[in-house]
Design an enzyme around this catalytic site. Structure first.
Site, PDB file in Angstrom:
ATOM      1  N   CYS A  80      40.399  44.842  49.868  1.00  0.00           N
ATOM      2  CA  CYS A  80      40.031  43.584  48.947  1.00  0.00           C
ATOM      3  C   CYS A  80      40.502  42.208  49.700  1.00  0.00           C
ATOM      4  CB  CYS A  80      40.522  43.426  47.649  1.00  0.00           C
ATOM      5  SG  CYS A  80      39.851  42.189  46.624  1.00  0.00           S
ATOM      6  N   HIS A 189      37.287  48.068  46.090  1.00  0.00           N
ATOM      7  CA  HIS A 189      38.542  48.749  45.229  1.00  0.00           C
ATOM      8  C   HIS A 189      38.277  50.047  45.116  1.00  0.00           C
ATOM      9  CE1 HIS A 189      40.581  44.982  44.270  1.00  0.00           C
ATOM     10  NE2 HIS A 189      39.516  44.414  44.112  1.00  0.00           N
ATOM     11  N   GLU A 191      40.595  52.385  44.455  1.00  0.00           N
ATOM     12  CA  GLU A 191      41.445  52.586  43.186  1.00  0.00           C
ATOM     13  C   GLU A 191      40.595  52.601  42.061  1.00  0.00           C
ATOM     14  OE1 GLU A 191      42.332  48.327  43.547  1.00  0.00           O
ATOM     15  OE2 GLU A 191      41.769  49.970  45.033  1.00  0.00           O
TER      16      GLU A 191
END
Length: 210
Positions: A80, A189, A191
């Site tokens: 990011c 992202h 994750e």
């Protein structure tokens, strides 16, 4: 040891927990200590927030040089704004970045519209297809066009075409990943990107740059 850099911006727990999940034998440390970053085997540079605030916090915590050094000589993953900060300058506050990668960070236009003429919101938020532009170990096991989760108003514009590791569209094509030697960085992202994101993180945990 995998260091996840903490400069006070964003929730790092989801990043560290995702890495622990895919690399259960790794020593994953969330740290704001430059010496720990320098001693790490791998470095993850995530974050959320405004570019001016992120750069101020990075300098204030004494992490500026440690991040630059890690981005030059360790397996390094930016996420990011951890991607955006690697470039020369951002339109967000006309803020100088780390200058590790040549190029600028641009803001999506206020008047974005989709193919049907419908106004698109900024920030760009949600799941988007990602198309790799280079063969890279971190794409192993991830199908072209796999969907990843984005939350951003700005995107990188590399000054060297070969730096672009993947693109997405909103609605025009933009670079959403950059790679060079030991460095790989993404606008999305991983994750928060389900199986594809976890696979990318797992690939990073075992990546040995030539």
């Amino acid at each position: 040891m995998i260091a996840v850099i903490d400069y006070g911006m964003g929730n790092l727990r989801s990043v560290s927990k995702a890495i622990e999940h895919v690399a259960p034998r790794a020593d994953v440390r969330v740290t704001d200590d430059p010496s720990v970053v320098r001693g790490a085997d791998r470095v993850v540079f995530p974050g959320q927030g405004a570019m001016p605030d992120c750069m101020r916090e990075l300098r204030g915590r004494g992490l500026y040089e440690a991040v630059i050094d890690a981005a030059r000589d360790k397996p390094f993953l930016g996420i990011c704004i951890g991607l955006q900060m690697l470039f020369d300058v951002s339109e967000e506050g006309d803020t100088p970045g780390l200058g590790v990668l040549p190029g600028r960070v641009r803001r999506f236009a206020h008047d974005l519209a989709g193919p049907d003429g419908q106004k698109l919101k900024v920030p760009h938020m949600g799941w988007n297809e990602v198309e790799p532009r280079i063969a890279h170990p971190l794409w192993q096991g991830i199908a072209p066009g796999a969907r990843f989760y984005f939350v951003h108003s700005y995107y990188p514009e590399p000054a060297v075409a070969g730096l672009t590791a993947a693109v997405s569209r909103y609605p025009a094509e933009f670079a959403c990943a950059a790679a060079r030697e030991n460095l790989f960085a993404v606008q999305f992202h991983p994750e928060k990107s389900a199986a594809a994101g976890l696979r990318l993180l797992a690939n990073f945990a075992t990546w040995s740059p030539a």
